[in-house]
Design a protein around this motif. Sequence first.
Motif, PDB file in Angstrom:
ATOM      1  N   LYS A   1      -3.349   7.098  -4.926  1.00 34.51           N
ATOM      2  CA  LYS A   1      -3.935   7.887  -3.896  1.00 34.51           C
ATOM      3  C   LYS A   1      -4.886   8.894  -4.313  1.00 34.51           C
ATOM      4  N   ASP A   2      -4.402   9.927  -5.277  1.00 29.69           N
ATOM      5  CA  ASP A   2      -4.932  11.086  -5.782  1.00 29.69           C
ATOM      6  C   ASP A   2      -6.433  10.512  -6.675  1.00 29.69           C
TER       7      ASP A   2
ATOM      8  N   LYS B   1       0.828  -1.138   0.204  1.00 28.43           N
ATOM      9  CA  LYS B   1       0.143  -0.133   0.076  1.00 28.43           C
ATOM     10  C   LYS B   1       0.938   1.171  -0.046  1.00 28.43           C
ATOM     11  N   THR B   2       2.039   1.329   0.849  1.00 24.32           N
ATOM     12  CA  THR B   2       2.757   2.639   1.073  1.00 24.32           C
ATOM     13  C   THR B   2       3.666   2.743   0.056  1.00 24.32           C
TER      14      THR B   2
ATOM     15  N   ASP C   1      -0.568   3.607  -2.932  1.00 31.51           N
ATOM     16  CA  ASP C   1      -0.584   5.045  -2.554  1.00 31.51           C
ATOM     17  C   ASP C   1       0.035   5.923  -3.444  1.00 31.51           C
TER      18      ASP C   1
ATOM     19  N   ARG D   1      -8.091   7.792  -6.134  1.00 28.70           N
ATOM     20  CA  ARG D   1      -9.060   7.473  -5.261  1.00 28.70           C
ATOM     21  C   ARG D   1      -9.816   8.607  -4.440  1.00 28.70           C
ATOM     22  N   LYS D   2      -8.931   9.749  -4.145  1.00 28.95           N
ATOM     23  CA  LYS D   2      -9.465  10.975  -3.476  1.00 28.95           C
ATOM     24  C   LYS D   2     -10.377  11.628  -4.472  1.00 28.95           C
TER      25      LYS D   2
END
Length: 414
Positions: A51-52, A42-43, A47, A54-55
């Motif tokens: 991550k962006d 994940k990290t 992400d 998903r955001k």
Amino acid sequence: MLKFSPDAFQEWSGSGLVVFVDIVGFSKLAVGKQSRMVSQMKTRAVDPVLKDLRKNNRIIILPTGDGLMACFPLYLDSKEEEIRRQHLTFLAALLHWAENPTKENDSCLLRIGMHFGPVNLMRDFNDRPNAFGDTVNMASRAMNAADKGQILLNQGYINQFLGEDIAYSVEAPLPYQVGGTPAQLTLESGTKVSINVKHGVFISVRPARLLVNGTPFRHHQDTSIPVSAYQMVVSQTPQGKPMDAKDAGGKSFPDRLRQAHAIAFIQLTGYRLIEQLENGVVPFSDNLQKLWVLMPHADQTTCFQGKEAQIRLEDLPRYISRWKTWLSLWKTDHPRCDVRLKLFKHPPYFGASLIDWEQMGGFIHVSPYVWGKEARECPGYDLEWGGSRSSPAYRAYIDGLTELIGPQESCEPL
């Protein structure tokens, strides 16, 4: 444009790219190690790239137990070039993470399947946004069919992103490279093959690998045909099966014979079938193009001893004569049909009935010889040519027939 998020979600149907990732050997790890591996994936891979997305409600990412599923919906304002860049960057980050161990985790191998097609977004039983539909299912099947360290592209992905090409490239910065200079990411594919993934469902896939600035990953670069392409569904037939029983394809043996354009019988005596043919119980099509019958030469009776010879071969010369007479009559009535009787002197390792064996939908019933049992009591199995290409396992029986039949001049005169 429709969006989805935990707070504001609307059901949506359209097209999307689905990526399934499986960590090879994950279930064999201790629970603590599994947790650390998922956390690092994940990290270090998820992400930094997703991550962006998903955001901004542009992707669904869900755990699958041994890996994850990522769905990139194609909205009205989506740009295909962006989706290409996004998922190839994600793949590069994943493969880099998998191949570069840390103090907490060893390196690992991944299996990856990708498909593009219709998807449905809706809430699942846990009230989370999720993706459903055949595209999701087939991407998962492609992942399961991949070898360790391999990427398989399903046909929908090929149609959307590759077409007739074998590769395409994009440029994008990679999260694990210092400086942010864009790298050239090239997805390169191999030969298309058909794979039976479930209950006779076949998918067309291409093995693929990802290159970064022209260099493939160390352990994720296999574009050879996956082992799953060599596998096929085999249906076992029960002992004492009557000739008119339905097989796994829903057809009886006489039905297949009536509709066939090519038939080959490899047998010891064929006593049950010759009686059916002589009595007109099992008629062949007038459009039959090949009719090959292969039986042991009468000299082969010396290869068998005691009870085995008595059960199988004591009447072999008589049955050879009956087959020769019947085939001669058929050849006279059907002069365009390639009719052959081959008496082979090799030990008979297996019996088989091959029907339209050189075309899609071809069918082979194999009858192994079990010592001490009558032919109808020997357990057999059915092989069928599904998909666009015959499997190597199916092909092996065709090669056996070709070897046994030999040139036409080696067959009996009719």
